[in-house]
Motif scaffolding. Structure first.
Motif, PDB file in Angstrom:
ATOM      1  N   VAL B  16       0.769  -1.318   0.028  1.00 44.49           N
ATOM      2  CA  VAL B  16       0.055  -0.003   0.014  1.00 44.49           C
ATOM      3  C   VAL B  16       0.952   1.254  -0.035  1.00 44.49           C
ATOM      4  N   THR B  17       1.821   1.092   0.895  1.00 45.50           N
ATOM      5  CA  THR B  17       2.792   2.415   0.802  1.00 45.50           C
ATOM      6  C   THR B  17       3.642   2.604  -0.167  1.00 45.50           C
ATOM      7  N   ALA B  18       3.846   1.388  -1.084  1.00 44.13           N
ATOM      8  CA  ALA B  18       4.616   1.460  -2.350  1.00 44.13           C
ATOM      9  C   ALA B  18       3.680   1.920  -3.454  1.00 44.13           C
ATOM     10  N   GLY B 259      12.578   3.613 -13.804  1.00 42.38           N
ATOM     11  CA  GLY B 259      13.081   3.673 -12.507  1.00 42.38           C
ATOM     12  C   GLY B 259      12.623   3.980 -11.437  1.00 42.38           C
ATOM     13  N   THR B 260      11.649   5.109 -11.358  1.00 39.66           N
ATOM     14  CA  THR B 260      11.121   5.586 -10.314  1.00 39.66           C
ATOM     15  C   THR B 260      10.093   4.655  -9.652  1.00 39.66           C
ATOM     16  N   VAL B 261       9.199   3.996 -10.685  1.00 38.81           N
ATOM     17  CA  VAL B 261       8.278   3.020 -10.314  1.00 38.81           C
ATOM     18  C   VAL B 261       8.788   1.776  -9.628  1.00 38.81           C
ATOM     19  N   VAL B 262      10.016   1.385 -10.373  1.00 40.70           N
ATOM     20  CA  VAL B 262      10.824   0.216  -9.774  1.00 40.70           C
ATOM     21  C   VAL B 262      11.396   0.378  -8.394  1.00 40.70           C
ATOM     22  N   ALA B 263      11.847   1.663  -8.154  1.00 44.65           N
ATOM     23  CA  ALA B 263      12.332   2.086  -6.947  1.00 44.65           C
ATOM     24  C   ALA B 263      11.489   2.263  -5.794  1.00 44.65           C
ATOM     25  N   ALA B 264      10.083   2.780  -6.118  1.00 44.71           N
ATOM     26  CA  ALA B 264       9.120   3.251  -5.192  1.00 44.71           C
ATOM     27  C   ALA B 264       8.466   1.644  -4.583  1.00 44.71           C
ATOM     28  N   VAL B 265       8.419   0.873  -5.516  1.00 46.65           N
ATOM     29  CA  VAL B 265       8.052  -0.546  -5.038  1.00 46.65           C
ATOM     30  C   VAL B 265       9.030  -0.985  -4.255  1.00 46.65           C
ATOM     31  N   ILE B 267      11.504   0.413  -2.434  1.00 51.49           N
ATOM     32  CA  ILE B 267      11.404   1.113  -1.068  1.00 51.49           C
ATOM     33  C   ILE B 267      10.252   0.896  -0.368  1.00 51.49           C
ATOM     34  N   GLY B 268       9.206   1.169  -0.764  1.00 52.24           N
ATOM     35  CA  GLY B 268       7.819   0.817  -0.113  1.00 52.24           C
ATOM     36  C   GLY B 268       7.745  -0.414   0.452  1.00 52.24           C
ATOM     37  N   LEU B 269       7.926  -1.344  -0.155  1.00 52.29           N
ATOM     38  CA  LEU B 269       8.046  -2.658   0.329  1.00 52.29           C
ATOM     39  C   LEU B 269       9.329  -2.803   1.488  1.00 52.29           C
ATOM     40  N   SER B 270      10.259  -2.510   1.116  1.00 46.46           N
ATOM     41  CA  SER B 270      11.339  -2.741   2.098  1.00 46.46           C
ATOM     42  C   SER B 270      11.085  -1.780   3.423  1.00 46.46           C
TER      43      SER B 270
END
Lengths: 314, 308
Positions: B16-18, B259-265, B267-270
């Motif tokens: 959800v955060t991601a 790249g932004t979307v991949v990083a968001a997923v 960072i959000g998950l971790s």
């Protein structure tokens, strides 16, 4: 009258005026001015990097807080005497600046700004993380009994004002000496055109590193003095707000002028003081001032004076 | 609970955060990519979205879904309009000089935040979710006589949280389609590649900039409307999304949307998982230091190809 003499007269006059005010100001403004002089010393330190070297840092709260905690932690927990604690604070800030400059100066422009912001943020969070020692946001009070330097009780208003004046005078004169020395003139040249300075054979990287260390040391000295004079250390002084405030003071007073940081701090302190009587949203003033300054007066007050009246203002 | 179901729960919360983070960060990335402007006020546009969602939900009344649907449309439009106005009155007059625009957006941050404090007040206020059926999730365990399915206590999500993820994915696809498949997207990309050349070909660069700035802020506001039924609206809520979006945009490579979307997923998950098992403060310290070091040693980001 030669320009050099005018410069000495203006800055000496400012310091003499501040000394004279010690005897006439009512208690409330007397206390305020002591605080303003310490914060102005911080702004002077910030100005060395931003105003003279042209490096915009958003992380100076890190050096201010390093000075404050570098002084307060040994004093509070280990019972180190105040004089030595001031030195450990100064050393902590200068050492941190020397180390971070090595990393941050590998970047330029916007990246430099974000890197300094992130390091300061990490520093602020570290203070919060070790809450047991630092007391986090709540902070801790430094006992009046420990705030004695060479037999002078710094918690007394008179001694506090004069100590703040001594710190401010030292910072102001150090800055004045710096910008009149070849090293300072090279910094200004780096600000104007780094490529050309490098082509002329100067080591610009070393100069920027030196500027950051000097700037960090001055900021740390102000932080250490703030903690000692006002008897309090807290994590708020490491937050983003305390990185943005010196930028605001310097912009308002005039970046790249020796006297500007003091003028900016004085104005902004009283502006925020007056508006906080009216509303809790007093930082609105800071926001409006930042936008208006970037739009209409990027030179600041002292910068405008230099542009229109006194070309010799250093 | 065993470690397995616990981990799944943390992953769901992290997703959800991601989802919300991806929307916010893509807004920031778009503005940086096309305009080369670092928008420090981005978190405040996020906050403004949540606060306006509360106003709209209050004003509409009736079934919660009605107010929420109205907020979903109105909040991004108002915030986007405000941002476009700020671009035309402030940023345009600064000639988009990188350092001066940053100082101006810091000012904008305080103005938006403090005006919200004066009008909306310091309270945190909730917006009711349009729907929110609790969905229990089964887990397999090895019992005597083989594997069996059971429903661990506390392992659940809501239909609303799943809808947030789906909505975020849909909007991101929409942004991609806008950039890659439409004429206005073509114009934006042309402006991003070479401002002077775009101007020479008759592209109204100033209007494109206002549009992009509005679009970026609108995406942040949309993300906030989606999250506000789960987390309440508060005038200081912009700080964390700002910091996290910065981290995401820098790790993902400045100005690169995939790249932004991949990083968001990532960072959000971790962030969700690390915060469950470790101290959230420690997680943030590590993340901020990581960002600083990435900028120092790999300025093009972990996935990007171009330097900042």
């Amino acid at each position: 009258m030669s320009d050099g003499r005018k410069v000495l007269l203006l800055h000496g006059g400012l310091l003499a005026g501040l000394f004279a005010l010690h005897f006439v100001l009512p208690a409330y403004h007397h206390g305020n001015l002591a605080r303003i002089m310490v914060l102005a010393s911080y702004a002077v330190g910030y100005n060395v990097l931003f105003g003279y070297t042209g490096l915009l840092s958003l992380g100076h709260a890190l050096f201010f807080a390093a000075g404050m905690y570098g002084m307060a932690l040994p004093l509070h927990h280990l019972g180190l005497p105040a004089g030595w604690a001031l030195l450990t604070g100064l050393g902590a800030g200068a050492g941190l600046a020397a180390l971070l400059a090595l990393l941050a100066l590998r970047t330029t422009g916007v990246a430099f700004l974000i890197v300094t912001l992130m390091f300061a943020q990490a520093g602020h969070l570290t203070i919060l993380y070790f809450g047991e020692v630092t007391r986090g946001d709540e902070g801790f009070v430094i006992d009046a009994a420990q705030r004695v330097l060479w037999g002078i009780d710094l918690s007394a208003p008179d001694a506090r004002y004069l100590a703040a004046l001594a710190l401010f005078a030292a910072s102001l004169l150090a800055c004045l000496a710096l910008v009149r020395a070849p090293f300072g003139k090279t910094l200004i040249a780096v600000r104007e055109n780094e490529e050309r300075v490098r082509m002329l054979g100067y080591d610009t990287h070393l100069h920027k590193w030196g500027a950051m260390v000097i700037s960090g040391a001055l900021s740390a000295a102000a932080g250490a003095a703030y903690g000692l004079l006002f008897g309090y250390a807290g994590a708020t002084f490491g937050s983003v707000q305390y990185s943005i405030l010196p930028l605001l003071w310097v912009l308002l007073g005039g970046a790249g002028t020796v006297i500007g940081p003091f003028i900016g701090t004085l104005f902004m302190f009283y502006l925020i003081d007056l508006s906080s009587d009216l509303t809790t949203a007093y930082m609105l003033v800071a926001g409006v001032a930042l936008i208006a300054l970037t739009l209409f007066a990027p030179q600041g007050l002292a910068g405008e004076v230099r542009r229109r009246l006194w070309r010799w203002l250093p | 609970m065993e470690i397995g179901p616990y981990f799944l729960l943390a992953t769901l919360e992290g997703a959800v955060t991601a989802a919300v983070l991806a929307l916010t960060a893509v807004g920031l990335s778009l503005v940086f990519g096309v305009m080369r402007v670092v928008n420090i006020a981005h978190g405040e546009f996020f906050m403004l979205g949540a606060v306006i969602a509360w106003w709209v939900a209050q004003a509409v009344g009736g079934h919660p879904a009605l107010g929420f649907a109205a907020a979903l449309v109105i909040a991004p439009l108002i915030v986007g309009g405000l941002a476009a106005a700020a671009d035309m009155t402030i940023l345009k007059r600064l000639d988009y000089d990188p350092e001066r625009t940053i100082v101006a957006t810091i000012g904008l941050l305080y103005v938006i935040q403090q005006v919200t404090l004066m009008t909306y007040g310091p309270e945190a206020r909730p917006v009711e979710a349009p729907f929110g059926t609790r969905l229990a999730i089964p887990w397999i365990e090895h019992a005597e006589g083989g594997w069996r399915l059971y429903w661990p206590w506390g392992l659940s999500t809501t239909s609303y949280k799943l809808a947030v993820m789906a909505a975020a994915a849909a909007v991101l696809l929409g942004v991609w389609a806008l950039m890659a498949r439409t004429r206005i997207g073509l114009v934006m990309r042309a402006t991003q590649m070479d401002r002077g050349m775009a101007l020479a070909f008759g592209i109204p660069v100033e209007r494109v900039y206002a549009l992009v700035f509005g679009l970026g802020a609108g995406l942040a506001a949309l993300a906030a409307v989606l999250i506000v039924p789960i987390r309440q609206a508060h005038y200081l809520m912009g700080a964390d999304p700002l910091l996290l979006s910065f981290i995401v945009v820098i790790i993902g490579g400045l100005g690169s949307l995939p790249g932004t979307v991949v990083a968001a997923v990532l960072i959000g998950l971790s962030d969700g998982i690390i915060s469950v098992f470790f101290s959230p403060t420690l997680a943030k310290i590590i993340a901020t230091l990581l960002v600083a070091l990435v900028l120092v040693f790999r300025p093009q980001g972990l996935f990007g190809t171009r330097a900042a």
